[in-house]
Design a protein around this motif. Structure first.
Motif, PDB file in Angstrom:
ATOM      1  N   LYS A   1      21.146 139.165 -63.985  1.00  0.00           N
ATOM      2  CA  LYS A   1      20.238 138.582 -64.981  1.00  0.00           C
ATOM      3  C   LYS A   1      20.952 138.385 -66.312  1.00  0.00           C
ATOM      4  CE  LYS A   1      16.132 137.442 -66.671  1.00  0.00           C
ATOM      5  NZ  LYS A   1      15.349 136.282 -66.236  1.00  0.00           N
ATOM      6  N   GLU A   2      21.729 139.372 -66.741  1.00  0.00           N
ATOM      7  CA  GLU A   2      22.435 139.273 -68.019  1.00  0.00           C
ATOM      8  C   GLU A   2      23.401 138.088 -68.018  1.00  0.00           C
ATOM      9  OE1 GLU A   2      21.672 140.767 -70.592  1.00  0.00           O
ATOM     10  OE2 GLU A   2      21.058 142.828 -70.249  1.00  0.00           O
ATOM     11  N   ARG A   3      24.147 137.938 -66.940  1.00  0.00           N
ATOM     12  CA  ARG A   3      25.114 136.835 -66.870  1.00  0.00           C
ATOM     13  C   ARG A   3      24.399 135.485 -66.794  1.00  0.00           C
ATOM     14  NH1 ARG A   3      29.745 139.982 -63.433  1.00  0.00           N
ATOM     15  NH2 ARG A   3      30.923 140.599 -65.283  1.00  0.00           N
ATOM     16  N   GLU A   4      23.283 135.442 -66.109  1.00  0.00           N
ATOM     17  CA  GLU A   4      22.510 134.204 -66.030  1.00  0.00           C
ATOM     18  C   GLU A   4      22.003 133.796 -67.404  1.00  0.00           C
ATOM     19  OE1 GLU A   4      18.172 132.823 -64.329  1.00  0.00           O
ATOM     20  OE2 GLU A   4      19.240 134.426 -63.273  1.00  0.00           O
ATOM     21  N   VAL A   5      21.492 134.752 -68.162  1.00  0.00           N
ATOM     22  CA  VAL A   5      20.994 134.460 -69.507  1.00  0.00           C
ATOM     23  C   VAL A   5      22.130 134.006 -70.417  1.00  0.00           C
ATOM     24  CG1 VAL A   5      19.994 135.511 -71.585  1.00  0.00           C
ATOM     25  CG2 VAL A   5      19.006 136.004 -69.336  1.00  0.00           C
TER      26      VAL A   5
ATOM     27  N   ALA B   1      16.740 151.851 -70.721  1.00  0.00           N
ATOM     28  CA  ALA B   1      17.404 150.658 -71.241  1.00  0.00           C
ATOM     29  C   ALA B   1      16.781 149.423 -70.589  1.00  0.00           C
ATOM     30  CB  ALA B   1      18.899 150.710 -70.960  1.00  0.00           C
ATOM     31  N   GLU B   2      16.853 148.300 -71.294  1.00  0.00           N
ATOM     32  CA  GLU B   2      16.350 147.049 -70.743  1.00  0.00           C
ATOM     33  C   GLU B   2      17.398 145.958 -70.974  1.00  0.00           C
ATOM     34  OE1 GLU B   2      12.113 146.449 -71.054  1.00  0.00           O
ATOM     35  OE2 GLU B   2      11.823 148.445 -71.916  1.00  0.00           O
ATOM     36  N   TYR B   3      16.984 144.713 -71.048  1.00  0.00           N
ATOM     37  CA  TYR B   3      17.933 143.614 -71.171  1.00  0.00           C
ATOM     38  C   TYR B   3      18.563 143.566 -72.565  1.00  0.00           C
ATOM     39  CZ  TYR B   3      15.789 141.979 -66.841  1.00  0.00           C
ATOM     40  OH  TYR B   3      15.333 141.895 -65.551  1.00  0.00           O
ATOM     41  N   THR B   4      19.774 143.023 -72.659  1.00  0.00           N
ATOM     42  CA  THR B   4      20.481 142.995 -73.947  1.00  0.00           C
ATOM     43  C   THR B   4      19.747 142.153 -74.984  1.00  0.00           C
ATOM     44  OG1 THR B   4      21.854 141.179 -73.121  1.00  0.00           O
ATOM     45  CG2 THR B   4      22.773 143.384 -72.984  1.00  0.00           C
ATOM     46  N   PHE B   5      18.987 141.133 -74.543  1.00  0.00           N
ATOM     47  CA  PHE B   5      18.271 140.312 -75.517  1.00  0.00           C
ATOM     48  C   PHE B   5      17.015 141.013 -76.040  1.00  0.00           C
ATOM     49  CE2 PHE B   5      17.258 138.788 -71.225  1.00  0.00           C
ATOM     50  CZ  PHE B   5      15.881 138.931 -71.178  1.00  0.00           C
ATOM     51  N   LEU B   6      16.718 142.204 -75.527  1.00  0.00           N
ATOM     52  CA  LEU B   6      15.641 143.040 -76.055  1.00  0.00           C
ATOM     53  C   LEU B   6      16.170 144.302 -76.732  1.00  0.00           C
ATOM     54  CD1 LEU B   6      13.188 143.009 -72.977  1.00  0.00           C
ATOM     55  CD2 LEU B   6      13.201 141.448 -74.928  1.00  0.00           C
TER      56      LEU B   6
ATOM     57  N   ARG C   1      24.917 132.502 -69.566  1.00  0.00           N
ATOM     58  CA  ARG C   1      25.306 131.132 -69.192  1.00  0.00           C
ATOM     59  C   ARG C   1      24.300 130.113 -69.722  1.00  0.00           C
ATOM     60  NH1 ARG C   1      26.798 133.555 -64.208  1.00  0.00           N
ATOM     61  NH2 ARG C   1      24.760 133.009 -63.335  1.00  0.00           N
ATOM     62  N   HIS C   2      23.019 130.461 -69.589  1.00  0.00           N
ATOM     63  CA  HIS C   2      21.958 129.548 -70.022  1.00  0.00           C
ATOM     64  C   HIS C   2      21.998 129.325 -71.528  1.00  0.00           C
ATOM     65  CE1 HIS C   2      18.081 127.534 -70.003  1.00  0.00           C
ATOM     66  NE2 HIS C   2      17.657 128.360 -70.950  1.00  0.00           N
ATOM     67  N   GLN C   3      22.278 130.380 -72.285  1.00  0.00           N
ATOM     68  CA  GLN C   3      22.283 130.293 -73.745  1.00  0.00           C
ATOM     69  C   GLN C   3      23.651 129.885 -74.306  1.00  0.00           C
ATOM     70  OE1 GLN C   3      20.897 134.142 -75.089  1.00  0.00           O
ATOM     71  NE2 GLN C   3      18.750 133.648 -74.664  1.00  0.00           N
ATOM     72  N   GLY C   4      24.656 129.834 -73.450  1.00  0.00           N
ATOM     73  CA  GLY C   4      25.987 129.475 -73.913  1.00  0.00           C
ATOM     74  C   GLY C   4      26.630 130.540 -74.773  1.00  0.00           C
ATOM     75  N   THR C   5      26.265 131.805 -74.531  1.00  0.00           N
ATOM     76  CA  THR C   5      26.811 132.915 -75.301  1.00  0.00           C
ATOM     77  C   THR C   5      27.820 133.690 -74.459  1.00  0.00           C
ATOM     78  OG1 THR C   5      24.959 134.321 -74.588  1.00  0.00           O
ATOM     79  CG2 THR C   5      24.720 133.159 -76.685  1.00  0.00           C
ATOM     80  N   GLU C   6      28.549 134.577 -75.123  1.00  0.00           N
ATOM     81  CA  GLU C   6      29.554 135.373 -74.426  1.00  0.00           C
ATOM     82  C   GLU C   6      28.900 136.310 -73.419  1.00  0.00           C
ATOM     83  OE1 GLU C   6      32.985 138.788 -75.355  1.00  0.00           O
ATOM     84  OE2 GLU C   6      31.856 137.842 -76.994  1.00  0.00           O
ATOM     85  N   ASP C   7      29.522 136.435 -72.261  1.00  0.00           N
ATOM     86  CA  ASP C   7      29.050 137.365 -71.237  1.00  0.00           C
ATOM     87  C   ASP C   7      29.152 138.787 -71.789  1.00  0.00           C
ATOM     88  OD1 ASP C   7      28.547 138.903 -69.014  1.00  0.00           O
ATOM     89  OD2 ASP C   7      29.982 137.903 -67.712  1.00  0.00           O
ATOM     90  N   PRO C   8      28.025 139.524 -71.873  1.00  0.00           N
ATOM     91  CA  PRO C   8      28.070 140.872 -72.450  1.00  0.00           C
ATOM     92  C   PRO C   8      28.572 141.944 -71.486  1.00  0.00           C
ATOM     93  CG  PRO C   8      25.834 140.374 -71.789  1.00  0.00           C
ATOM     94  CD  PRO C   8      26.651 139.144 -71.494  1.00  0.00           C
TER      95      PRO C   8
END
Length: 459
Positions: free
Chosen positions: A309-313, A239-244, A315-322
């Motif tokens: 990393k997931e929470r940082e991304v 598995a990798e990051y949720t945005f991938l 916050r940066h994108q203004g999306t829901e914490d996955p």
């Protein structure tokens, strides 16, 4: 099958004939040498020190400047590298694997190469083609290092998808997948057909260069699994990051469609991260889809390693914490996913395989208890996984009781592996800092040996 399972369980537990929880009290440490235990204790204590993990790459560079490459390398080989890495050459890896086999453990080889999500593409297609060669060698090594393959024939290896395909491409595909109406153009069926035929695949959301890279990526993935299937090695996709992950899951689904037919069990497994809020639902849908289609289904179930990393991304994108709100919620998610998969295994038998990849003793206890309840054999479609050099008090207890236990084993040169290990340590801070019980057990075993030597010494 159920009778055999219960005979094995009764041998591993007590004479009462019922299920008995395994004892993770370090009793199996008697199987390891004093030098190994001493190194493990020292390294795990160092890894539990946050500044060392946070600044690992900087400290490595400073040690090379101060001590020189030779002395710095010797220190690393005697400590961190020796604890967590199988070796550099095929013979060193084989020696490590043979030692594991004598302890009742099995290898899960991992090539320590990957592309970081925020980095530029390393060197174009040539870099990915070089990684393809490394993956093919890993397939051969996974098959070749075993003196005696496991009775079930399950030889496993790990595959990092972003070693064979660009994270930039995966981001493009992910953004497209999330749009309405993209399902037909980016279907697993279409990608699987392109893998088989080798024909050009044109995706409207990609430019000509990206389409060419997608075609090359599909070819590389197909070649790895094709070779692995020929060598009877099963591929566990990391598995990798949720945005991938949406793009990576699409690629895994295409591979599974092509290779996870009704005969021989799953050759391509996907990894599911229980710390993500949507994991149970995605896992349920995937398991039911595989069942309806009559395809084999393989899963590695983990808690997850990319929390910060997931929470940082997000916050940066203004999306829901996955990510699940807390550790207890993650534990509950893991238990629900575990129950779902064990039920699938009990219903589908060898068509469904599961790796319980966890250092959490409660999760392991729960898995062994439910295996007993559901009549799942110890050395059947369910196995356990931990990292090489960690959680040995759990791994050894499971292995000695007859369960199938795999240790994730990176291998390669110091230059390749140490940066990889530091990144893994940064991702797994909670695991490293939570290894206090293992440190206590190691310390107790070493004290016991010293006391025994003192009593035996002549007066």
């Amino acid at each position: 099958m159920l009778r055999t399972c219960r005979v094995l369980r009764s041998q591993a537990g007590s004479s009462t004939g019922g299920w008995q929880p395994l004892s993770f009290d370090g009793g199996a440490f008697h199987l390891k040498g004093t030098g190994e235990l001493t190194r493990a204790l020292l390294v795990l204590r160092l890894c539990a020190w946050p500044p060392l993990v946070t600044h690992g790459l900087v400290l490595q560079a400073w040690s090379q400047r101060l001590l020189g490459s030779r002395l710095s390398g010797a220190f690393l080989r005697a400590s961190f590298y020796g604890q967590f890495v199988a070796g550099e050459t095929a013979e060193e890896v084989k020696g490590c694997v043979q030692q594991l086999q004598t302890l009742g453990l099995r290898p899960l080889l991992a090539v320590p190469i990957e592309e970081e999500p925020d980095s530029a593409v390393k060197a174009g297609e040539a870099w990915y083609e070089g990684n393809l060669s490394a993956m093919l060698r890993c397939v051969d090594m996974s098959r070749g290092v075993l003196e005696t393959p496991s009775p079930t024939g399950n030889i496993l290896m790990q595959l990092k998808m972003t070693a064979l395909t660009s994270t930039r491409l995966c981001k493009e595909l992910t953004s497209w997948i999330r749009k309405p109406g993209a399902s037909l153009e980016l279907s697993p069926e279409r990608l699987a057909e392109a893998m088989d035929s080798g024909q050009d695949l044109q995706i409207s959301c990609l430019n000509a260069q990206q389409n060419q890279h997608l075609q090359a990526s599909l070819s590389r993935l197909h070649r790895v699994v094709q070779h692995a299937r020929a060598q009877r090695v099963r591929i566990l996709v990391d598995a990798e990051y949720t945005f991938l992950n949406p793009a990576l899951c699409l690629l895994v689904d295409a591979l599974a469609l092509r290779w996870n037919g009704p005969g021989g069990g799953p050759w391509v497994w996907n990894t599911y991260q229980a710390y993500l809020k949507d994991t149970h639902e995605r896992l349920r849908r995937a398991a039911e889809a595989a069942d309806r289609a009559g395809r084999a289904f393989g899963v590695k179930l983990v808690r997850g390693a990319y929390l910060d990393k997931e929470r940082e991304v997000a916050r940066h994108q203004g999306t829901e914490d996955p990510i699940q709100p807390n550790y207890e919620a993650t534990n509950q998610s893991y238990s629900r996913c575990l129950e779902l998969m064990l039920t699938q295994v009990s219903h589908r038998g060898p068509m469904c395989h599961l790796m319980v990849a966890s250092h959490n003793e409660e999760s392991v206890h729960h898995a062994t208890k439910r295996m007993w309840d559901l009549g799942i054999p110890l050395d059947g479609p369910v196995c356990f996984g931990q990292l090489l050099g960690m959680c040995d008090h759990v791994s050894l207890a499971l292995g000695q009781a007859g369960y199938a236990v795999y240790k994730s084993i990176p291998y390669g040169s110091l230059e390749e592996v140490i940066p990889y290990l530091i990144r893994r340590a940064q991702e797994n801070r909670s695991v490293l800092q939570g290894a206090r019980k293992e440190q206590t057990l190691l310390s107790q075993e070493l004290k016991r040996r010293l006391l025994r030597r003192g009593l035996r010494a002549p007066h």
